[in-house]
Design a protein around this motif. Structure first.
Motif, PDB file in Angstrom:
ATOM      1  N   UNK A  45      18.532 -11.773  -3.863  1.00 46.77           N
ATOM      2  CA  UNK A  45      19.595 -10.984  -3.204  1.00 46.77           C
ATOM      3  C   UNK A  45      19.840 -11.409  -1.758  1.00 46.77           C
ATOM      4  N   UNK A  46      18.764 -11.773  -1.050  1.00 45.09           N
ATOM      5  CA  UNK A  46      18.915 -12.181   0.350  1.00 45.09           C
ATOM      6  C   UNK A  46      19.597 -13.550   0.456  1.00 45.09           C
ATOM      7  N   UNK A  47      19.333 -14.422  -0.505  1.00 48.17           N
ATOM      8  CA  UNK A  47      20.024 -15.723  -0.546  1.00 48.17           C
ATOM      9  C   UNK A  47      21.527 -15.500  -0.765  1.00 48.17           C
ATOM     10  N   UNK A  80       0.191 -11.040  -5.792  1.00 53.08           N
ATOM     11  CA  UNK A  80       1.618 -11.372  -5.680  1.00 53.08           C
ATOM     12  C   UNK A  80       1.892 -12.668  -6.431  1.00 53.08           C
ATOM     13  N   UNK A  81       2.736 -12.582  -7.465  1.00 55.79           N
ATOM     14  CA  UNK A  81       3.052 -13.760  -8.276  1.00 55.79           C
ATOM     15  C   UNK A  81       4.258 -14.492  -7.691  1.00 55.79           C
ATOM     16  N   UNK A  82       4.294 -15.787  -7.942  1.00 53.68           N
ATOM     17  CA  UNK A  82       5.422 -16.603  -7.455  1.00 53.68           C
ATOM     18  C   UNK A  82       6.738 -16.106  -8.037  1.00 53.68           C
ATOM     19  N   UNK A  83       6.729 -15.676  -9.296  1.00 53.93           N
ATOM     20  CA  UNK A  83       7.956 -15.185  -9.937  1.00 53.93           C
ATOM     21  C   UNK A  83       8.496 -13.946  -9.219  1.00 53.93           C
ATOM     22  N   UNK A  84       7.592 -13.087  -8.726  1.00 51.70           N
ATOM     23  CA  UNK A  84       8.017 -11.892  -7.982  1.00 51.70           C
ATOM     24  C   UNK A  84       8.669 -12.297  -6.655  1.00 51.70           C
ATOM     25  N   UNK A  85       8.077 -13.290  -6.027  1.00 51.32           N
ATOM     26  CA  UNK A  85       8.619 -13.808  -4.770  1.00 51.32           C
ATOM     27  C   UNK A  85      10.035 -14.351  -4.986  1.00 51.32           C
ATOM     28  N   UNK A  86      10.218 -15.116  -6.063  1.00 47.23           N
ATOM     29  CA  UNK A  86      11.532 -15.704  -6.370  1.00 47.23           C
ATOM     30  C   UNK A  86      12.570 -14.623  -6.670  1.00 47.23           C
ATOM     31  N   UNK A  87      12.176 -13.635  -7.466  1.00 50.66           N
ATOM     32  CA  UNK A  87      13.126 -12.557  -7.803  1.00 50.66           C
ATOM     33  C   UNK A  87      13.508 -11.756  -6.554  1.00 50.66           C
ATOM     34  N   UNK A 113      10.099 -21.245   3.432  1.00 48.65           N
ATOM     35  CA  UNK A 113       9.635 -19.900   3.806  1.00 48.65           C
ATOM     36  C   UNK A 113       8.841 -19.245   2.683  1.00 48.65           C
ATOM     37  N   UNK A 114       9.226 -19.548   1.438  1.00 50.09           N
ATOM     38  CA  UNK A 114       8.509 -18.990   0.288  1.00 50.09           C
ATOM     39  C   UNK A 114       7.092 -19.544   0.218  1.00 50.09           C
ATOM     40  N   UNK A 133       0.829  -1.209   0.000  1.00 53.52           N
ATOM     41  CA  UNK A 133       0.000   0.000   0.000  1.00 53.52           C
ATOM     42  C   UNK A 133       0.868   1.264   0.000  1.00 53.52           C
ATOM     43  N   UNK A 134       2.025   1.188   0.675  1.00 57.90           N
ATOM     44  CA  UNK A 134       2.925   2.350   0.746  1.00 57.90           C
ATOM     45  C   UNK A 134       3.779   2.518  -0.509  1.00 57.90           C
ATOM     46  N   UNK A 135       3.641   1.603  -1.488  1.00 59.91           N
ATOM     47  CA  UNK A 135       4.355   1.757  -2.747  1.00 59.91           C
ATOM     48  C   UNK A 135       5.624   0.940  -2.886  1.00 59.91           C
ATOM     49  N   UNK A 136       5.866   0.006  -1.955  1.00 59.36           N
ATOM     50  CA  UNK A 136       7.046  -0.866  -2.077  1.00 59.36           C
ATOM     51  C   UNK A 136       6.868  -1.827  -3.244  1.00 59.36           C
ATOM     52  N   UNK A 137       7.974  -2.168  -3.898  1.00 62.80           N
ATOM     53  CA  UNK A 137       7.894  -3.147  -4.977  1.00 62.80           C
ATOM     54  C   UNK A 137       7.587  -4.515  -4.366  1.00 62.80           C
ATOM     55  N   UNK A 138       6.767  -5.336  -5.031  1.00 60.60           N
ATOM     56  CA  UNK A 138       6.448  -6.666  -4.494  1.00 60.60           C
ATOM     57  C   UNK A 138       7.694  -7.497  -4.236  1.00 60.60           C
ATOM     58  N   UNK A 139       8.730  -7.344  -5.090  1.00 65.09           N
ATOM     59  CA  UNK A 139       9.957  -8.141  -4.947  1.00 65.09           C
ATOM     60  C   UNK A 139      10.667  -7.816  -3.629  1.00 65.09           C
ATOM     61  N   UNK A 140      10.864  -6.516  -3.359  1.00 67.39           N
ATOM     62  CA  UNK A 140      11.574  -6.130  -2.135  1.00 67.39           C
ATOM     63  C   UNK A 140      10.737  -6.468  -0.898  1.00 67.39           C
ATOM     64  N   UNK A 141       9.435  -6.233  -0.974  1.00 68.93           N
ATOM     65  CA  UNK A 141       8.555  -6.506   0.176  1.00 68.93           C
ATOM     66  C   UNK A 141       8.567  -7.985   0.542  1.00 68.93           C
ATOM     67  N   UNK A 142       8.352  -8.865  -0.446  1.00 66.34           N
ATOM     68  CA  UNK A 142       8.290 -10.305  -0.155  1.00 66.34           C
ATOM     69  C   UNK A 142       9.662 -10.853   0.236  1.00 66.34           C
ATOM     70  N   UNK A 143      10.712 -10.378  -0.438  1.00 70.43           N
ATOM     71  CA  UNK A 143      12.067 -10.837  -0.120  1.00 70.43           C
ATOM     72  C   UNK A 143      12.456 -10.480   1.303  1.00 70.43           C
TER      73      UNK A 143
END
Length: 440
Positions: free
Chosen positions: A412-414, A401-408, A389-390, A133-143
């Motif tokens: 970086x955290x991995x 939220x798509x699975x591909x976004x979660x993976x991307x 965890x995913x 809601x605050x505008x974070x990218x799904x990738x950074x938020x889920x990661x």
């Protein structure tokens, strides 16, 4: 000649059946008992009863249900929600502040609960919708959420470390002390990554508006900050402080934590007979699962060693001329891949007992090995496409939220996890510094 390979065949069969989805405890115990009856006789299993009674009398393992109870009770207390809300306002004016607050709260919940699934799900439900809601990218938020949620694997008091201490036959207190620096380093590295991303790509991690910040500071902010921080820090200090200062054993500290969690839930006015009943039911279920697997693993270990399985592996390593470092790399790779398919409890009770005696013969510090395995499991739980965890996060994420976004988002955290793992291998002092200081 074929008989020489029976232990390895038993090991392979157990692994294959687990991958096909058969219950771990009954697969381990059932196959082992069948193999033992065919090769030996019923009298052979008198040794198994001695092993099981030895496990039931293990004072260290009493910490498992107590830490599980503490984690589940805190999940019901609303502490995570209060912490996240307060932290998000404290760091909100900073770019990436909301993500940083998620990492710090993940570390604090890890030090309070030590249960990965509960932490990921709780933070996913509370913070993911807010971040989006605050505008974070799904990738950074889920990661951020998935990686922060797994900090419970390494930051004490961790159930993983308690079980590893039992299997490796090393002090759980030493493992807790040794895990402190790697755990805090991981939090710092996550925060630095978020700050760097927010600096170069402000659009993926915006700050909260001045208006939102002003509302927070005008409406009893001081009281909310004290309330949100004092309670979890008090519990963390009680549990970890008593262990590190030598006042209590990990098991005694777990009992203090369980009582403290009940007190905090009551203070939050969330304690009721219904909640207490649900927490006890969930604790009993998880504890029974752990101990059934432990009994199955004891059966497997007994038969595997009686058949000479540990000798076959030791001879194979000797003949292959594997150096201690190469053997360590092989074990970490096996644990990493196994973490894609089976839970950490099974890995600790199946793979670690086979490798631990060989590490011991090689003269390698088993506390260091324990921390490396815990970090390795944590990395495995984050790595696509099978990271546990995913799956936890995907289960509670909004439909968009798509699975591909979660993976991307998690990659970086991995990479950060792998960097820390390599640092701990190259510089073992990261692990040994605090235990050595504590033992002086």
């Amino acid at each position: 000649m074929i008989l020489d390979y029976l232990p390895l065949l038993l090991f392979a069969l157990v692994f294959i059946l687990i991958l096909f989805g058969y219950p771990v405890a009954f697969t381990l115990g059932g196959l082992s008992v069948i193999a033992g009856l065919i090769i030996y006789d019923v009298d052979f299993f008198y040794l198994l009863s001695l092993r099981i009674f030895g496990t039931m009398h293990n004072f260290v393992l009493v910490a498992v249900p107590l830490f599980v109870f503490m984690g589940i009770m805190l999940e019901k207390s609303g502490l995570a929600e209060s912490l996240l809300e307060t932290m998000s306002h404290l760091f909100g004016k900073l770019r990436g502040g909301l993500a940083i607050s998620v990492v710090i709260v993940g570390g604090m919940l890890a030090a309070s609960t030590g249960i990965v699934g509960a932490t990921v799900i709780t933070m996913g439900l509370i913070s993911l919708p807010t971040m989006l809601k605050k505008g974070y990218s799904p990738e950074l938020a889920t990661g951020t959420i998935a990686s922060a949620g797994t900090l419970g694997q390494i930051i004490p008091p961790s159930v993983v470390l308690v079980l590893l201490g039992s299997v490796l036959n090393v002090s759980v207190g030493d493992l807790f002390t040794a895990a402190l620096i790697p755990g805090l380093l991981l939090v710092v590295m996550y925060v630095l990554y978020i700050l760097i991303v927010a600096h170069f790509k402000p659009s993926v991690a915006p700050a909260i508006t001045q208006e939102e910040s002003d509302v927070f500071w005008r409406t009893g902010s001081a009281k909310r900050i004290v309330h949100a921080f004092v309670l979890p820090f008090s519990l963390i200090s009680l549990v970890l402080g008593s262990i590190f200062m030598g006042v209590a054993s990990p098991t005694e500290a777990a009992a203090v934590g369980a009582i403290g969690a009940i007190g905090l839930t009551a203070f939050q006015k969330k304690l009721s007979f219904g909640i207490l009943k649900n927490v006890m039911k969930e604790t009993t279920f998880l504890t029974c699962m752990v101990f059934m697997i432990l009994i199955g693993a004891s059966s497997f270990s007994l038969v595997f060693r009686a058949m000479g399985g540990d000798k076959i592996l030791a001879d194979a390593i000797t003949q292959a001329n594997l150096s201690p470092n190469m053997f360590l790399v092989v074990v970490l790779l096996v644990v990493f891949v196994a973490g894609f398919f089976i839970d950490f409890i099974e890995i600790i009770f199946i793979i670690v007992p086979v490798a631990a005696p060989i590490f011991s013969v090689m003269g390698i510090d088993l506390v260091w090995i324990g921390i490396l395995i815990a970090l390795n499991l944590q990395t495995s739980f984050l790595t696509p496409p099978f990271g546990f965890s995913l799956f936890y996060l995907k289960g509670v994420a909004p439909p968009e939220i798509k699975t591909s976004q979660l993976y991307r988002g998690i990659i970086p955290f991995v990479i950060i996890q792998v960097v820390l793992l390599v640092m701990v291998i190259v510089f073992p002092e990261i692990v040994s510094f605090l235990p050595n200081l504590n033992n002086k």
